[in-house]
Design a protein around this motif. Structure first.
Motif, short mmCIF file in Angstrom:
data_model
loop_
_atom_site.label_atom_id
_atom_site.label_comp_id
_atom_site.label_asym_id
_atom_site.label_seq_id
_atom_site.Cartn_x
_atom_site.Cartn_y
_atom_site.Cartn_z
N GLY A 108 10.46 13.31 4.33
CA GLY A 108 10.47 12.92 2.93
C GLY A 108 9.22 12.22 2.44
N GLY A 109 8.25 12.04 3.32
CA GLY A 109 7.01 11.38 2.92
C GLY A 109 7.06 9.88 2.89
N ASP A 110 8.14 9.27 3.43
CA ASP A 110 8.21 7.81 3.49
C ASP A 110 7.17 7.27 4.46
OD1 ASP A 110 10.29 7.82 1.69
OD2 ASP A 110 11.85 7.71 3.22
N THR A 111 6.74 6.03 4.22
CA THR A 111 5.79 5.37 5.12
C THR A 111 6.50 4.91 6.38
OG1 THR A 111 4.22 4.65 3.44
CG2 THR A 111 4.37 3.31 5.43
N PRO A 140 8.40 6.58 -3.55
CA PRO A 140 8.98 7.32 -4.68
C PRO A 140 8.15 8.51 -5.13
CG PRO A 140 8.05 5.23 -5.42
CD PRO A 140 8.02 5.21 -3.93
N HIS A 141 6.83 8.49 -4.82
CA HIS A 141 5.95 9.59 -5.20
C HIS A 141 5.05 9.94 -4.02
CE1 HIS A 141 7.20 9.07 -9.39
NE2 HIS A 141 7.03 7.76 -9.21
N GLY A 142 4.31 11.03 -4.15
CA GLY A 142 3.52 11.51 -3.02
C GLY A 142 2.14 10.91 -2.88
N ASP A 163 0.99 1.44 -4.47
CA ASP A 163 2.01 1.00 -5.43
C ASP A 163 3.17 1.99 -5.59
OD1 ASP A 163 0.96 3.07 -6.95
OD2 ASP A 163 0.17 1.79 -8.54
N GLY A 164 3.23 3.03 -4.79
CA GLY A 164 4.32 3.99 -4.87
C GLY A 164 3.97 5.27 -5.58
N GLY A 165 2.78 5.30 -6.21
CA GLY A 165 2.29 6.55 -6.75
C GLY A 165 2.58 6.80 -8.21
N SER A 166 2.39 8.07 -8.58
CA SER A 166 2.35 8.51 -9.96
C SER A 166 1.11 7.89 -10.60
CB SER A 166 3.63 8.16 -10.72
OG SER A 166 3.65 8.79 -11.98
N ALA A 167 1.15 7.52 -11.86
CA ALA A 167 0.01 6.92 -12.55
C ALA A 167 0.46 5.67 -13.29
CB ALA A 167 -0.61 7.92 -13.53
N ARG A 168 -0.43 4.69 -13.36
CA ARG A 168 -0.21 3.45 -14.11
C ARG A 168 1.04 2.70 -13.62
NH1 ARG A 168 -2.90 3.18 -19.15
NH2 ARG A 168 -1.11 2.12 -20.09
N PRO A 170 4.38 3.26 -12.81
CA PRO A 170 5.43 3.39 -13.85
C PRO A 170 6.57 2.40 -13.72
CG PRO A 170 5.51 5.23 -12.29
CD PRO A 170 4.23 4.50 -12.03
N ASP A 171 6.86 1.94 -12.51
CA ASP A 171 7.96 0.98 -12.34
C ASP A 171 7.46 -0.45 -12.13
OD1 ASP A 171 10.08 2.92 -12.48
OD2 ASP A 171 9.46 3.62 -10.50
N ASP A 172 6.15 -0.65 -12.37
CA ASP A 172 5.57 -1.99 -12.29
C ASP A 172 5.86 -2.65 -10.94
OD1 ASP A 172 4.17 -4.20 -13.13
OD2 ASP A 172 5.79 -5.02 -14.36
N LEU A 173 5.69 -1.87 -9.86
CA LEU A 173 6.07 -2.35 -8.53
C LEU A 173 5.04 -3.30 -7.91
CD1 LEU A 173 7.46 1.00 -7.07
CD2 LEU A 173 8.75 -0.92 -8.03
N ALA A 174 3.76 -3.08 -8.19
CA ALA A 174 2.73 -3.88 -7.52
C ALA A 174 2.82 -5.36 -7.86
CB ALA A 174 1.34 -3.35 -7.87
N ARG A 175 3.35 -5.67 -9.07
CA ARG A 175 3.44 -7.08 -9.48
C ARG A 175 4.73 -7.74 -9.01
NH1 ARG A 175 3.17 -8.89 -14.95
NH2 ARG A 175 4.64 -7.22 -15.50
#
Length: 454
Positions: A108-111, A140-142, A163-168, A170-175
């Motif tokens: 599934g691409g998990d770390t 959550p993303h590749g 940060d989980g991927g996609s762009a910007r 999206p779920d504000d995970l890094a903060r």
């Protein structure tokens, strides 16, 4: 932090060390065992050994059966990181032969961060069946997997997480400190916490009691620092133990973040409020103290993605203290140094390589890794020495990078090979690269410890 007094030699160059044909190389590491070997990680799930003379044909580790197979160049999943336990070379020790990898799971691409072992009886081939999974984190993303891992001077394992991927983001995970994405993690591989980790899918490790979020309600205790987008390649300064993080930007700015050796952790590096020193999403900017990058560069001239490197501590004169980094798309390499007023950066060369990583060997030599397969090392070309003193003796083990280069006035003996007067000898550890006899001007390659007399 210290002040660098660096003057890179004008004739500094990149010398081809080897070429990988089975996979795309992403990292170069050493085991700290005095062997002189380097270990080359490929994205497809294999690690190869270069023993100082040649690339060994049998992989050191082959876990391609469990690693996500990248679809194409640009896919950010696969076997992404490697480091060796500080006790790897301690014969009879509890951690002899232990090393760790970071990869994307095939299913599934998990770390996944795992421990493996290699026996002293087969030092160049590890046991692929010895895997012990320490950490698994849902992705959550590749993209934005991070993947670089290093043991710190404190003996703990540090793990760079995107940060989980996609762009910007999206779920504000890094903060957010209630998840492991967009973070620098710090774990104790010698401890254990059986079962699922509080924040990961699997958590079989200890958490250092000095981690900044230990005991903080709702926070993941594994977090060492946060607010990172994709810390693709980062490193410790082997001399000062400072941390340098090449954090990949969104669309305009690439940055290098810095953590001094004396830090107690908890730094917030600004993503996704900021991209470099520039506001990205203003609604995510609050009063949280932010650590600004020490370096940044703009997406101009084809630049697109930073590849973090190393602060040079190797044998080349004039290079001590220089931090080197690159852009993946253009192949530009910059040299940065710290003076009293801060950090400044100068472009060294536009290589046109797809630089996926830098690497460091035990002697401090720095390597440049091209995703296309080539691995280079920073070197200086051979310099002619004064050989006018008859019968002068140059003897002893020649260290990595050391050069003896001269036209022989009288015969030179190199491990029973005689270069007659007028012949040409160029010696560079760990091998004699070129010996030309005046009576038979053909290059001869000699391996091993070298004792040279004239």
């Amino acid at each position: 932090m210290g002040t660098a007094s660096a003057a890179p030699p004008a004739d500094l160059d990149l010398t081809l060390v080897t070429t990988i044909t089975d996979g795309w190389p992403l990292a170069v590491r050493h085991a700290g065992d005095g062997s002189g070997r380097i270990f080359i990680v490929t994205q497809q799930g294999k690690i190869f050994v270069h023993d100082g003379n040649q690339l060994l044909p049998t992989p050191f580790l082959d876990i391609s059966d469990r690693v996500y197979t990248p679809c194409c160049i640009g896919d950010e999943r696969g076997l992404l990181g490697l480091d060796f336990h500080p006790g790897f070379a301690m014969v009879g020790g509890d951690h002899e032969g232990e090393f760790f990898v970071n990869y994307s799971d095939r299913s599934g691409g998990d770390t996944v961060v795992s421990r493996f072992k290699v026996s002293s009886s087969t030092p160049n081939v590890a046991d692929a069946g010895s895997e012990e999974i320490l950490l698994e984190v849902d992705q959550p993303h590749g993209n934005h997997n991070g993947g670089d891992i290093h043991f710190g001077p404190d003996g703990y394992l540090y793990i760079g997480m995107g940060d989980g991927g996609s762009a910007r983001d999206p779920d504000d995970l890094a903060r957010k400190t209630n998840n492991l994405l967009g973070k620098m993690l710090r774990i104790d591989v010698n401890g254990s916490s059986p079962g699922s980790g509080a924040c990961g899918l699997i958590g079989n490790y200890g958490v250092p009691s000095s981690n900044p979020f230990v005991g903080v309600s709702g926070a993941c205790a594994e977090i060492w620092a946060y607010g990172l987008r994709n810390p693709w390649r980062w490193s410790f300064d082997r001399a000062t133990h400072d941390m340098f993080i090449g954090d990949v930007g969104q669309g305009e700015w690439e940055e290098v973040d810095f953590q001094p050796a004396g830090s107690t952790g908890g730094e917030y590096y600004g993503w996704s409020c900021m991209e470099g020193n520039h506001v990205m999403i203003s609604s995510r900017c609050d009063a949280t103290p932010r650590v600004a990058p020490i370096l940044e560069y703009y997406h101009s001239g084809g630049n697109c993605s930073i590849t973090g490197g190393y602060r040079y501590r190797g044998p080349i004169p004039g290079m001590n203290g220089i931090y080197m980094y690159a852009d993946y798309c253009t192949g530009k390499i910059w040299f940065a140094e710290h003076t009293g007023g801060g950090w400044s950066s100068t472009e060294w060369r536009d290589t046109n390589l797809n630089i996926s990583s830098f690497g460091e060997d035990e002697a401090g030599n720095v390597y440049v890794v091209d995703l296309g397969g080539a691995v280079y090392r920073f070197e200086m070309p051979a310099v002619a020495n004064d050989c006018t003193q008859a019968r002068e003796v140059v003897t002893g083990v020649i260290q990595n990078g050391e050069v003896f280069n001269c036209i022989a006035d009288e015969s030179i003996e190199v491990e029973d090979l005689v270069v007659e007067a007028g012949g040409h000898a160029i010696l560079r550890a760990p091998v004699v690269r070129f010996v030309e006899d005046a009576t038979d001007p053909q290059p001869i390659d000699i391996s091993g410890t070298m004792q040279v007399s004239q």
